[in-house]
Design a protein around this motif. Structure first.
Motif, PDB file in Angstrom:
ATOM      1  N   SER A 309       7.006  16.377  -7.751  1.00  0.00           N
ATOM      2  CA  SER A 309       5.657  16.520  -8.312  1.00  0.00           C
ATOM      3  C   SER A 309       5.026  15.162  -8.596  1.00  0.00           C
ATOM      4  O   SER A 309       3.837  14.939  -8.337  1.00  0.00           O
ATOM      5  CB  SER A 309       5.717  17.353  -9.598  1.00  0.00           C
ATOM      6  OG  SER A 309       6.234  18.637  -9.344  1.00  0.00           O
ATOM      7  N   VAL A 310       5.835  14.233  -9.119  1.00  0.00           N
ATOM      8  CA  VAL A 310       5.337  12.875  -9.359  1.00  0.00           C
ATOM      9  C   VAL A 310       4.915  12.217  -8.053  1.00  0.00           C
ATOM     10  O   VAL A 310       3.845  11.579  -7.961  1.00  0.00           O
ATOM     11  CB  VAL A 310       6.405  12.031 -10.077  1.00  0.00           C
ATOM     12  CG1 VAL A 310       5.982  10.569 -10.135  1.00  0.00           C
ATOM     13  CG2 VAL A 310       6.641  12.555 -11.483  1.00  0.00           C
ATOM     14  N   ALA A 311       5.733  12.378  -7.013  1.00  0.00           N
ATOM     15  CA  ALA A 311       5.418  11.766  -5.717  1.00  0.00           C
ATOM     16  C   ALA A 311       4.126  12.336  -5.136  1.00  0.00           C
ATOM     17  O   ALA A 311       3.266  11.593  -4.636  1.00  0.00           O
ATOM     18  CB  ALA A 311       6.571  11.984  -4.740  1.00  0.00           C
ATOM     19  N   LEU A 312       3.956  13.648  -5.207  1.00  0.00           N
ATOM     20  CA  LEU A 312       2.734  14.262  -4.691  1.00  0.00           C
ATOM     21  C   LEU A 312       1.512  13.810  -5.484  1.00  0.00           C
ATOM     22  O   LEU A 312       0.438  13.557  -4.907  1.00  0.00           O
ATOM     23  CB  LEU A 312       2.863  15.788  -4.732  1.00  0.00           C
ATOM     24  CG  LEU A 312       3.864  16.408  -3.767  1.00  0.00           C
ATOM     25  CD1 LEU A 312       3.978  17.912  -3.991  1.00  0.00           C
ATOM     26  CD2 LEU A 312       3.454  16.134  -2.319  1.00  0.00           C
ATOM     27  N   GLY A 313       1.663  13.711  -6.812  1.00  0.00           N
ATOM     28  CA  GLY A 313       0.553  13.242  -7.631  1.00  0.00           C
ATOM     29  C   GLY A 313       0.158  11.809  -7.307  1.00  0.00           C
ATOM     30  O   GLY A 313      -1.030  11.485  -7.225  1.00  0.00           O
ATOM     31  N   VAL A 314       1.152  10.952  -7.103  1.00  0.00           N
ATOM     32  CA  VAL A 314       0.867   9.555  -6.760  1.00  0.00           C
ATOM     33  C   VAL A 314       0.195   9.468  -5.398  1.00  0.00           C
ATOM     34  O   VAL A 314      -0.760   8.704  -5.202  1.00  0.00           O
ATOM     35  CB  VAL A 314       2.167   8.729  -6.785  1.00  0.00           C
ATOM     36  CG1 VAL A 314       1.950   7.355  -6.178  1.00  0.00           C
ATOM     37  CG2 VAL A 314       2.679   8.600  -8.201  1.00  0.00           C
ATOM     38  N   MET A 315       0.682  10.244  -4.419  1.00  0.00           N
ATOM     39  CA  MET A 315       0.059  10.244  -3.097  1.00  0.00           C
ATOM     40  C   MET A 315      -1.393  10.696  -3.167  1.00  0.00           C
ATOM     41  O   MET A 315      -2.272  10.104  -2.526  1.00  0.00           O
ATOM     42  CB  MET A 315       0.850  11.160  -2.144  1.00  0.00           C
ATOM     43  CG  MET A 315       2.213  10.621  -1.752  1.00  0.00           C
ATOM     44  SD  MET A 315       3.194  11.837  -0.853  1.00  0.00           S
ATOM     45  CE  MET A 315       2.128  12.203   0.519  1.00  0.00           C
ATOM     46  N   PHE A 316      -1.663  11.715  -3.972  1.00  0.00           N
ATOM     47  CA  PHE A 316      -3.038  12.215  -4.093  1.00  0.00           C
ATOM     48  C   PHE A 316      -3.940  11.168  -4.745  1.00  0.00           C
ATOM     49  O   PHE A 316      -5.067  10.935  -4.287  1.00  0.00           O
ATOM     50  CB  PHE A 316      -3.032  13.505  -4.916  1.00  0.00           C
ATOM     51  CG  PHE A 316      -4.387  14.138  -5.056  1.00  0.00           C
ATOM     52  CD1 PHE A 316      -4.997  14.754  -3.973  1.00  0.00           C
ATOM     53  CD2 PHE A 316      -5.067  14.112  -6.266  1.00  0.00           C
ATOM     54  CE1 PHE A 316      -6.256  15.330  -4.090  1.00  0.00           C
ATOM     55  CE2 PHE A 316      -6.311  14.684  -6.394  1.00  0.00           C
ATOM     56  CZ  PHE A 316      -6.907  15.300  -5.305  1.00  0.00           C
ATOM     57  N   ASP A 317      -3.453  10.519  -5.802  1.00  0.00           N
ATOM     58  CA  ASP A 317      -4.248   9.476  -6.465  1.00  0.00           C
ATOM     59  C   ASP A 317      -4.509   8.299  -5.533  1.00  0.00           C
ATOM     60  O   ASP A 317      -5.621   7.747  -5.511  1.00  0.00           O
ATOM     61  CB  ASP A 317      -3.530   8.993  -7.727  1.00  0.00           C
ATOM     62  CG  ASP A 317      -3.519  10.042  -8.823  1.00  0.00           C
ATOM     63  OD1 ASP A 317      -4.365  10.957  -8.766  1.00  0.00           O
ATOM     64  OD2 ASP A 317      -2.663   9.960  -9.725  1.00  0.00           O
ATOM     65  N   LEU A 318      -3.492   7.898  -4.770  1.00  0.00           N
ATOM     66  CA  LEU A 318      -3.675   6.795  -3.825  1.00  0.00           C
ATOM     67  C   LEU A 318      -4.686   7.153  -2.743  1.00  0.00           C
ATOM     68  O   LEU A 318      -5.513   6.315  -2.350  1.00  0.00           O
ATOM     69  CB  LEU A 318      -2.345   6.433  -3.175  1.00  0.00           C
ATOM     70  CG  LEU A 318      -1.353   5.643  -4.032  1.00  0.00           C
ATOM     71  CD1 LEU A 318      -0.049   5.476  -3.282  1.00  0.00           C
ATOM     72  CD2 LEU A 318      -1.923   4.278  -4.387  1.00  0.00           C
ATOM     73  N   TYR A 319      -4.636   8.386  -2.277  1.00  0.00           N
ATOM     74  CA  TYR A 319      -5.585   8.803  -1.250  1.00  0.00           C
ATOM     75  C   TYR A 319      -7.011   8.791  -1.786  1.00  0.00           C
ATOM     76  O   TYR A 319      -7.942   8.333  -1.111  1.00  0.00           O
ATOM     77  CB  TYR A 319      -5.235  10.196  -0.728  1.00  0.00           C
ATOM     78  CG  TYR A 319      -6.201  10.706   0.302  1.00  0.00           C
ATOM     79  CD1 TYR A 319      -6.146  10.243   1.618  1.00  0.00           C
ATOM     80  CD2 TYR A 319      -7.183  11.632  -0.033  1.00  0.00           C
ATOM     81  CE1 TYR A 319      -7.040  10.699   2.571  1.00  0.00           C
ATOM     82  CE2 TYR A 319      -8.091  12.089   0.919  1.00  0.00           C
ATOM     83  CZ  TYR A 319      -8.005  11.614   2.204  1.00  0.00           C
ATOM     84  OH  TYR A 319      -8.904  12.059   3.141  1.00  0.00           O
ATOM     85  N   LEU A 320      -7.200   9.290  -3.014  1.00  0.00           N
ATOM     86  CA  LEU A 320      -8.540   9.270  -3.612  1.00  0.00           C
ATOM     87  C   LEU A 320      -9.031   7.838  -3.807  1.00  0.00           C
ATOM     88  O   LEU A 320     -10.208   7.537  -3.560  1.00  0.00           O
ATOM     89  CB  LEU A 320      -8.523  10.011  -4.952  1.00  0.00           C
ATOM     90  CG  LEU A 320      -8.351  11.524  -4.902  1.00  0.00           C
ATOM     91  CD1 LEU A 320      -8.381  12.100  -6.315  1.00  0.00           C
ATOM     92  CD2 LEU A 320      -9.444  12.167  -4.047  1.00  0.00           C
ATOM     93  N   GLU A 321      -8.140   6.963  -4.241  1.00  0.00           N
ATOM     94  CA  GLU A 321      -8.520   5.569  -4.451  1.00  0.00           C
ATOM     95  C   GLU A 321      -8.903   4.902  -3.130  1.00  0.00           C
ATOM     96  O   GLU A 321      -9.912   4.184  -3.054  1.00  0.00           O
ATOM     97  CB  GLU A 321      -7.356   4.816  -5.098  1.00  0.00           C
ATOM     98  CG  GLU A 321      -7.655   3.367  -5.429  1.00  0.00           C
ATOM     99  CD  GLU A 321      -6.472   2.663  -6.065  1.00  0.00           C
ATOM    100  OE1 GLU A 321      -6.515   1.423  -6.198  1.00  0.00           O
ATOM    101  OE2 GLU A 321      -5.498   3.354  -6.439  1.00  0.00           O
ATOM    102  N   ASP A 322      -8.096   5.135  -2.094  1.00  0.00           N
ATOM    103  CA  ASP A 322      -8.404   4.553  -0.785  1.00  0.00           C
ATOM    104  C   ASP A 322      -9.699   5.128  -0.224  1.00  0.00           C
ATOM    105  O   ASP A 322     -10.514   4.397   0.364  1.00  0.00           O
ATOM    106  CB  ASP A 322      -7.242   4.825   0.171  1.00  0.00           C
ATOM    107  CG  ASP A 322      -7.453   4.199   1.537  1.00  0.00           C
ATOM    108  OD1 ASP A 322      -7.269   2.977   1.644  1.00  0.00           O
ATOM    109  OD2 ASP A 322      -7.793   4.930   2.483  1.00  0.00           O
ATOM    110  N   HIS A 323      -9.905   6.428  -0.415  1.00  0.00           N
ATOM    111  CA  HIS A 323     -11.135   7.063   0.068  1.00  0.00           C
ATOM    112  C   HIS A 323     -12.357   6.510  -0.663  1.00  0.00           C
ATOM    113  O   HIS A 323     -13.402   6.277  -0.047  1.00  0.00           O
ATOM    114  CB  HIS A 323     -11.035   8.578  -0.136  1.00  0.00           C
ATOM    115  CG  HIS A 323     -12.243   9.326   0.330  1.00  0.00           C
ATOM    116  ND1 HIS A 323     -12.570   9.456   1.656  1.00  0.00           N
ATOM    117  CD2 HIS A 323     -13.235   9.966  -0.365  1.00  0.00           C
ATOM    118  CE1 HIS A 323     -13.686  10.150   1.779  1.00  0.00           C
ATOM    119  NE2 HIS A 323     -14.105  10.468   0.566  1.00  0.00           N
TER     120      HIS A 323
END
Length: 343
Positions: A309-323
């Motif tokens: 769950s932590v990994a998925l949350g970090v991936m989602f936050d990174l994607y939003l930041e990059d976007h």
């Protein structure tokens, strides 16, 4: 002399009206009719044309190498730009990439197999591969021809961009692979794994997604893999201490899995975190020691559910930041083009 100047000016006006630099296909017909009714002079029409082209370039994200930069150049560059940026040509390149990758199904696995059975290397497959590579080469040549200006040549301007250098390198590898294989110099097709990378090099959205991967991998190492390795090491030491030193009559029969030492225990627990060996490990341990069920349950909850769950949350936050960064960068380019259009 005045008559010649008048005739020359009339010819220039006729050329400007018919030139793709002025009457572009995407300009609104109503706007052209309004300009004709208002009897605007050529300078005003040219400003309106340039503004429309700048707005179109801004909308398509081509602030630096858009159609506006080609208005003062030769007509063939504008024609190549319109062809190269047309959605139909984009679809041709994408389908060529998909077909080129799909040819692996009909191609022989290596040169020896085609020697033993020539039907494994049919001529239609070879011709189709050549046609796909021809589309890729044409795609590069089109862009090289309309790139550049008086100071920089087209090919120099083209290779100055990282993704375009990678694209050209990939197509070059395809050609070298094809020549070496059919010339019976190299028995293997070493460029096969890279065939679908044309999509990443040509399609902007796929390219953005791939450019996001390195950042994501670095972050996952710090927030997922290192904590997971620590959890595996901690629980494996406990398993070795608890189950690895049991008497022979009370030892666990885990088959290929083992808690005899730390490294086999880490492997066993890693597989358990994926629930792959739940039955032989947890069930066998429960039969021998029922209370061990809670031990393995705690490990599965922490290693599988919490860290994932932590990994998925970090991936989602990174994607939003990059976007968000991408959107801001494109917005700045659009603002510059729009501001220039209304000057």
């Amino acid at each position: 002399m005045p008559e010649e100047k008048g005739m020359r000016k009339q010819k220039e006006n006729d050329v400007l009206k018919k030139s793709p630099s002025l009457s572009l296909p995407f300009l609104d017909k109503e706007l052209i009719e309004i300009c004709e009714k208002q009897k605007l002079d050529d300078k005003v029409k040219k400003k309106i044309r340039d503004g429309c082209v700048l707005l179109r370039d801004a909308y398509e994200g081509r602030a630096s190498h858009g159609l506006y930069s080609l208005l003062k150049g030769p007509a063939y560059k504008r024609a190549l730009f319109i062809i190269h940026t047309h959605p139909m040509w984009m679809n041709v390149v994408i389908w060529a990439s998909i077909i080129h990758a799909s040819l692996i199904i009909w191609e022989p696995p290596n040169r020896l197999s085609s020697w033993l059975d020539p039907t494994l290397d049919p001529l239609p497959v070879i011709l189709l591969e050549v046609a796909c590579m021809g589309v890729f080469v044409a795609d590069i040549v089109f862009k090289m021809l309309y790139f550049g200006d008086e100071k920089v040549s087209g090919w120099q301007d083209y290779i100055s961009k990282e993704w375009q250098r990678n694209y050209m390198t990939i197509i070059f590898l395809f050609q070298v692979d094809f020549v070496l294989y059919h010339a019976k110099i190299c028995p293997f097709r070493f460029a096969r794994p890279f065939r679908l990378t044309v999509l990443a090099a040509r399609h902007r959205d796929v390219r953005r997604l791939i450019s996001f991967f390195p950042t994501m991998c670095v972050k996952l190492v710090t927030v997922f893999f290192l904590p997971l390795l620590g959890v595996l090491a901690f629980f494996s030491i406990l398993c070795v201490r608890i189950y690895g030193r049991l008497p022979q009559e009370h030892s666990l029969d885990l088959g290929e899995d083992s808690f005899s030492s730390v490294l086999p225990a880490i492997r066993t627990l890693f597989l358990l975190s994926t629930i792959d060996n739940f039955d032989p490990v947890v069930t066998e341990a429960y039969k021998q020691h029922p209370i061990s069920f809670f031990f393995f349950l705690a490990f599965i909850v922490f290693a599988s559910f919490f860290l994932m769950s932590v990994a998925l949350g970090v991936m989602f936050d990174l994607y939003l930041e990059d976007h968000e960064k991408t959107v801001k960068a494109e917005a700045k380019k659009e603002e510059k083009s729009v501001a220039k259009a209304f000057q």
